[in-house]
Motif scaffolding. Sequence first.
Motif, PDB file in Angstrom:
ATOM      1  N   MET A   1     -72.896 -53.044  74.775  1.00 31.38           N
ATOM      2  CA  MET A   1     -74.206 -53.239  74.220  1.00 31.38           C
ATOM      3  C   MET A   1     -75.199 -53.704  75.287  1.00 31.38           C
ATOM      4  SD  MET A   1     -73.605 -54.648  70.335  1.00 31.38           S
ATOM      5  CE  MET A   1     -73.334 -56.308  70.827  1.00 31.38           C
ATOM      6  N   LEU A   2     -74.738 -54.498  76.239  1.00 29.06           N
ATOM      7  CA  LEU A   2     -75.631 -54.946  77.304  1.00 29.06           C
ATOM      8  C   LEU A   2     -76.124 -53.769  78.134  1.00 29.06           C
ATOM      9  CD1 LEU A   2     -74.004 -58.244  78.609  1.00 29.06           C
ATOM     10  CD2 LEU A   2     -76.155 -57.989  77.378  1.00 29.06           C
ATOM     11  N   LEU A   3     -75.230 -52.808  78.370  1.00 38.27           N
ATOM     12  CA  LEU A   3     -75.612 -51.630  79.143  1.00 38.27           C
ATOM     13  C   LEU A   3     -76.737 -50.876  78.452  1.00 38.27           C
ATOM     14  CD1 LEU A   3     -75.084 -49.895  81.613  1.00 38.27           C
ATOM     15  CD2 LEU A   3     -73.388 -48.659  80.288  1.00 38.27           C
ATOM     16  N   SER A   4     -76.644 -50.705  77.151  1.00 40.81           N
ATOM     17  CA  SER A   4     -77.697 -50.021  76.404  1.00 40.81           C
ATOM     18  C   SER A   4     -78.992 -50.828  76.419  1.00 40.81           C
ATOM     19  CB  SER A   4     -77.266 -49.792  74.957  1.00 40.81           C
ATOM     20  OG  SER A   4     -76.185 -48.912  74.919  1.00 40.81           O
ATOM     21  N   LYS A   5     -78.871 -52.125  76.257  1.00 41.98           N
ATOM     22  CA  LYS A   5     -80.048 -52.987  76.196  1.00 41.98           C
ATOM     23  C   LYS A   5     -80.833 -52.972  77.509  1.00 41.98           C
ATOM     24  CE  LYS A   5     -81.510 -57.728  75.254  1.00 41.98           C
ATOM     25  NZ  LYS A   5     -81.088 -59.068  74.879  1.00 41.98           N
ATOM     26  N   TYR A   6     -80.122 -53.002  78.629  1.00 37.68           N
ATOM     27  CA  TYR A   6     -80.773 -53.114  79.925  1.00 37.68           C
ATOM     28  C   TYR A   6     -80.844 -51.800  80.706  1.00 37.68           C
ATOM     29  CZ  TYR A   6     -80.623 -58.065  79.003  1.00 37.68           C
ATOM     30  OH  TYR A   6     -80.809 -59.295  78.442  1.00 37.68           O
ATOM     31  N   ARG A   7     -80.476 -50.700  80.067  1.00 36.37           N
ATOM     32  CA  ARG A   7     -80.550 -49.394  80.713  1.00 36.37           C
ATOM     33  C   ARG A   7     -82.004 -49.100  81.090  1.00 36.37           C
ATOM     34  NH1 ARG A   7     -77.609 -45.544  77.402  1.00 36.37           N
ATOM     35  NH2 ARG A   7     -75.966 -46.027  78.841  1.00 36.37           N
ATOM     36  N   PRO A   8     -82.238 -48.568  82.295  1.00 31.48           N
ATOM     37  CA  PRO A   8     -83.615 -48.238  82.687  1.00 31.48           C
ATOM     38  C   PRO A   8     -84.255 -47.249  81.712  1.00 31.48           C
ATOM     39  CG  PRO A   8     -82.122 -48.052  84.561  1.00 31.48           C
ATOM     40  CD  PRO A   8     -81.275 -48.265  83.349  1.00 31.48           C
ATOM     41  N   LYS A   9     -85.496 -47.479  81.407  1.00 34.58           N
ATOM     42  CA  LYS A   9     -86.247 -46.603  80.495  1.00 34.58           C
ATOM     43  C   LYS A   9     -87.232 -45.720  81.263  1.00 34.58           C
ATOM     44  CE  LYS A   9     -84.886 -49.091  76.711  1.00 34.58           C
ATOM     45  NZ  LYS A   9     -83.661 -49.624  77.247  1.00 34.58           N
ATOM     46  N   LYS A  10     -87.522 -46.115  82.518  1.00 39.22           N
ATOM     47  CA  LYS A  10     -88.435 -45.371  83.388  1.00 39.22           C
ATOM     48  C   LYS A  10     -87.810 -45.288  84.782  1.00 39.22           C
ATOM     49  CE  LYS A  10     -91.628 -48.411  82.602  1.00 39.22           C
ATOM     50  NZ  LYS A  10     -92.836 -49.207  82.700  1.00 39.22           N
ATOM     51  N   LEU A  11     -88.203 -44.290  85.543  1.00 45.64           N
ATOM     52  CA  LEU A  11     -87.687 -44.147  86.908  1.00 45.64           C
ATOM     53  C   LEU A  11     -87.976 -45.383  87.760  1.00 45.64           C
ATOM     54  CD1 LEU A  11     -88.407 -40.464  87.962  1.00 45.64           C
ATOM     55  CD2 LEU A  11     -86.188 -41.587  87.788  1.00 45.64           C
ATOM     56  N   SER A  12     -89.105 -45.998  87.537  1.00 47.17           N
ATOM     57  CA  SER A  12     -89.486 -47.168  88.331  1.00 47.17           C
ATOM     58  C   SER A  12     -88.530 -48.355  88.119  1.00 47.17           C
ATOM     59  CB  SER A  12     -90.919 -47.591  88.006  1.00 47.17           C
ATOM     60  OG  SER A  12     -91.033 -47.918  86.637  1.00 47.17           O
ATOM     61  N   GLU A  13     -87.756 -48.331  87.049  1.00 49.31           N
ATOM     62  CA  GLU A  13     -86.816 -49.418  86.760  1.00 49.31           C
ATOM     63  C   GLU A  13     -85.457 -49.218  87.425  1.00 49.31           C
ATOM     64  OE1 GLU A  13     -86.660 -49.537  82.491  1.00 49.31           O
ATOM     65  OE2 GLU A  13     -88.677 -50.359  82.318  1.00 49.31           O
ATOM     66  N   ILE A  14     -85.233 -48.061  88.021  1.00 49.29           N
ATOM     67  CA  ILE A  14     -83.945 -47.789  88.664  1.00 49.29           C
ATOM     68  C   ILE A  14     -83.901 -48.465  90.028  1.00 49.29           C
ATOM     69  CG2 ILE A  14     -82.510 -45.970  89.684  1.00 49.29           C
ATOM     70  CD1 ILE A  14     -83.282 -44.186  87.409  1.00 49.29           C
ATOM     71  N   ILE A  15     -82.767 -49.091  90.316  1.00 49.02           N
ATOM     72  CA  ILE A  15     -82.607 -49.720  91.629  1.00 49.02           C
ATOM     73  C   ILE A  15     -81.698 -48.838  92.485  1.00 49.02           C
ATOM     74  CG2 ILE A  15     -83.031 -52.077  90.867  1.00 49.02           C
ATOM     75  CD1 ILE A  15     -79.990 -52.494  90.856  1.00 49.02           C
TER      76      ILE A  15
END
Length: 157
Positions: A1-15
């Motif tokens: 569930m944490l993975l879904s909650k904190y999954r990037p929603k925009k490209l700018s959120e990807i590290i």
Amino acid sequence: MLLSKYRPKKLSEIIGNKSQIEKVINDIKHYEKPILISGPPGCGKTISVNLIGKELNYEIINLNSDEIRDYKSLKKILINSSTQLSLFRKKKLIVIDEAETVSSIKGLRELIKVTKYPIILIVNDVYDSKLKSLLSYFDLIKFHKIRVNSIEKILKK
């Protein structure tokens, strides 16, 4: 569930893998040959491709290799849709995840020849023996493991 909650929603959120993501975007925009993305599990290959497609306003045909293991299913599902217009006249992006487990190399070659849309294969191991005969058809982009300190920064944020 944490993975879904904190999954990037925009490209700018990807590290991590920023230059690789830019290369994928450029290759899609100026499509000349299929893209093969490789890298270890968890480095952001699949989520990056899906967010790129979304942000470029593509209809994403996202298939796991379980759905297209043999030539017959690959032809039925992908080859036909790769030559037809999208229902809403959007551009299509064909994404095959875990492509090293697709058994029909013949089907993949045929798909590459007939498609009118960009194709992206995602694999963990680019040196898998099944893929050797296909490597020359693809633009290879290698994603790297995300550094622990980068993950730590995101978690603290």
